[in-house]
Write a protein that holds these residues in place. Structure first.
Motif, mmCIF file in Angstrom:
data_model
loop_
_atom_site.group_PDB
_atom_site.id
_atom_site.type_symbol
_atom_site.label_atom_id
_atom_site.label_comp_id
_atom_site.label_asym_id
_atom_site.label_seq_id
_atom_site.Cartn_x
_atom_site.Cartn_y
_atom_site.Cartn_z
ATOM 1 N N PRO A 254 -10.575 -0.898 0.656
ATOM 2 C CA PRO A 254 -10.571 -2.158 -0.086
ATOM 3 C C PRO A 254 -9.252 -2.906 0.103
ATOM 4 N N VAL A 255 -9.248 -4.168 -0.256
ATOM 5 C CA VAL A 255 -8.047 -4.990 -0.083
ATOM 6 C C VAL A 255 -6.974 -4.608 -1.090
ATOM 7 N N VAL A 256 -5.744 -4.500 -0.618
ATOM 8 C CA VAL A 256 -4.607 -4.387 -1.537
ATOM 9 C C VAL A 256 -3.607 -5.466 -1.151
ATOM 10 N N THR A 257 -2.942 -6.001 -2.162
ATOM 11 C CA THR A 257 -1.917 -7.006 -1.883
ATOM 12 C C THR A 257 -0.560 -6.311 -1.824
ATOM 13 N N ILE A 258 0.396 -7.036 -1.295
ATOM 14 C CA ILE A 258 1.758 -6.517 -1.260
ATOM 15 C C ILE A 258 2.233 -6.204 -2.679
ATOM 16 N N ASN A 259 1.828 -7.039 -3.651
ATOM 17 C CA ASN A 259 2.228 -6.780 -5.034
ATOM 18 C C ASN A 259 1.666 -5.450 -5.535
ATOM 19 N N ASP A 260 0.413 -5.155 -5.148
ATOM 20 C CA ASP A 260 -0.195 -3.870 -5.534
ATOM 21 C C ASP A 260 0.615 -2.715 -4.961
ATOM 22 N N ILE A 261 0.991 -2.854 -3.695
ATOM 23 C CA ILE A 261 1.726 -1.771 -3.026
ATOM 24 C C ILE A 261 3.092 -1.580 -3.688
ATOM 25 N N GLU A 262 3.770 -2.702 -3.989
ATOM 26 C CA GLU A 262 5.086 -2.603 -4.639
ATOM 27 C C GLU A 262 4.971 -1.904 -5.982
ATOM 28 N N LYS A 263 3.890 -2.229 -6.697
ATOM 29 C CA LYS A 263 3.685 -1.635 -8.018
ATOM 30 C C LYS A 263 3.580 -0.112 -7.895
ATOM 31 N N ILE A 264 2.814 0.348 -6.910
ATOM 32 C CA ILE A 264 2.660 1.794 -6.688
ATOM 33 C C ILE A 264 4.010 2.407 -6.315
ATOM 34 N N LEU A 265 4.748 1.734 -5.440
ATOM 35 C CA LEU A 265 6.045 2.266 -5.016
ATOM 36 C C LEU A 265 6.979 2.425 -6.205
ATOM 37 N N ARG A 266 7.017 1.409 -7.068
ATOM 38 C CA ARG A 266 7.929 1.471 -8.227
ATOM 39 C C ARG A 266 7.509 2.561 -9.201
ATOM 40 N N GLU A 267 6.207 2.724 -9.340
ATOM 41 C CA GLU A 267 5.678 3.718 -10.282
ATOM 42 C C GLU A 267 6.060 5.138 -9.849
ATOM 43 N N PHE A 268 5.899 5.414 -8.561
ATOM 44 C CA PHE A 268 6.139 6.777 -8.084
ATOM 45 C C PHE A 268 7.590 7.024 -7.691
ATOM 46 N N PHE A 269 8.256 5.943 -7.297
ATOM 47 C CA PHE A 269 9.609 6.116 -6.768
ATOM 48 C C PHE A 269 10.575 5.103 -7.367
ATOM 49 N N PRO A 270 10.894 5.275 -8.651
ATOM 50 C CA PRO A 270 11.795 4.310 -9.293
ATOM 51 C C PRO A 270 13.173 4.289 -8.626
ATOM 52 N N ASP A 271 13.515 5.376 -7.904
ATOM 53 C CA ASP A 271 14.850 5.421 -7.283
ATOM 54 C C ASP A 271 14.915 4.618 -5.979
ATOM 55 N N LEU A 272 13.778 4.159 -5.508
ATOM 56 C CA LEU A 272 13.812 3.379 -4.260
ATOM 57 C C LEU A 272 14.407 2.007 -4.542
ATOM 58 N N ASN A 273 15.286 1.559 -3.669
ATOM 59 C CA ASN A 273 15.877 0.228 -3.868
ATOM 60 C C ASN A 273 14.980 -0.842 -3.257
ATOM 61 N N LEU A 274 13.894 -1.103 -3.942
ATOM 62 C CA LEU A 274 13.013 -2.138 -3.433
ATOM 63 C C LEU A 274 13.689 -3.484 -3.573
#
Length: 322
Positions: A254-274
């Motif tokens: 299914p379609v995911v937006t960049i915002n969706d991906i960022e949300k997942i990244l922040r949720e699992f990896f708060p230490d990442l300097n997005l």
């Protein structure tokens, strides 16, 4: 264990999807003959030789896409051939030499050998959604995409979509050849493939996530359809193991937006300097509807996007690639 004891060949075995095909085949008890350009290059082969069952049932063979009959030794005696070897790049100096020749001539070289080797029951070729989506008129939000859709080589040429052109021409040639020689051919058409890496280096598709983390690219207003590398690899194997499998199989999530991906990244990896970007003011609408019923009929259950993205990042961290 589905078909333990059978011997199969995987071309371009050190690649992203191919490595997973090799891994799953070994787990299922197959004996695997894997072709690589240089078996002595540890960077390209170490991750294959480390797989469970590799010691007993994996053998590496040197082969080159542009050398006729260079796959003969590897394919001799095999029940099936998984042809995944094909260059992936969006930036090329000479598209003919770097992309089209290896894709088209390489596919024909492999198929030609398969047609001569009587033990080969079926050939599974890795194509791409790039051979499905680019046509005139361009796809609109109400258009449905299924296995009957093919990219238009003229459209690809006019728009300098060289990778899409290479995959389209290679697939066209594969179908023509298979029909002519009576070869049992099945083609898998994956979208943007993500998921954990077995190989030690980055792949073109996983770079999308790396660029997002490092802020190298401005992805505002982009959306993607992702598919998990493990699902793609399994689809290849099921396409061999299912006697009734035939034709093409689109595999795309299914379609995911960049915002969706960022949300997942922040949720699992708060230490990442997005890199903080402004929220996309407007997400570009999805450009087509998708039918994936055919690949589901092989028994493929799609891995949730969150899992795919999380596992991609964990794998990148583990391999020190982010």
């Amino acid at each position: 264990m589905a078909d333990g004891g059978k011997m199969v060949c995987v071309t371009g075995a050190s690649g992203y999807v191919a490595s997973w095909i090799v891994k799953l085949l070994l787990i299922r008890g197959y004996t695997v003959r894997a072709t690589v350009r240089d078996p002595s290059d540890a960077k390209k082969t170490e991750h294959l030789l480390a797989l469970e069952g590799a010691k007993e049932r994996l053998k590496l063979f040197k082969a080159d896409l542009l050398e006729e009959s260079s796959f003969e030794q590897a394919i001799e005696g095999c029940d099936a051939v998984f042809h995944t070897a094909s260059p992936v790049s969006l930036t090329v100096t000479d598209h003919q030499i770097e992309l089209i020749d290896p894709a088209v001539k390489g596919t024909l070289n492999v198929l030609n050998t398969c047609a001569k080797v009587s033990s080969v029951k079926r050939v599974i070729v890795t194509s791409s959604m790039a051979a499905v989506l680019f046509r005139v008129p361009p796809l609109g939000p109400n258009d449905s995409v299924d296995e009957s859709c093919f990219s238009d080589p003229n459209f690809c040429t006019e728009n300098k979509l060289w990778y899409a052109l290479s995959k389209t021409l290679a697939e066209d040639e594969a179908w023509r050849f298979a029909k002519e020689k009576g070869l049992d051919l099945v083609v898998i058409n994956p979208g943007l493939v993500l998921g954990p890496l077995l190989k030690p280096s980055l792949t073109f598709s996983v770079n999308v996530i790396v660029d997002l983390i490092t802020g190298k690219d401005n992805f505002i207003n982009k959306n993607f359809r992702l598919v998990d590398v493990r699902d793609v690899a399994l689809a290849h194997i099921k396409a061999f193991e299912t006697p009734s499998a035939n034709g093409r199989y689109i595999i795309e999530g299914p379609v995911v937006t960049i915002n969706d991906i960022e949300k997942i990244l922040r949720e699992f990896f708060p230490d990442l300097n997005l890199v903080n970007k402004n929220e996309a003011s407007e997400i570009i609408p999805v450009i087509y509807k998708l039918c994936v019923e055919k690949v589901k009929s092989l028994g493929i259950e799609f891995t949730p996007t969150e899992t795919t993205i999380r596992d991609t990042i964990l794998s990148l961290k583990e391999k020190c690639l982010v």
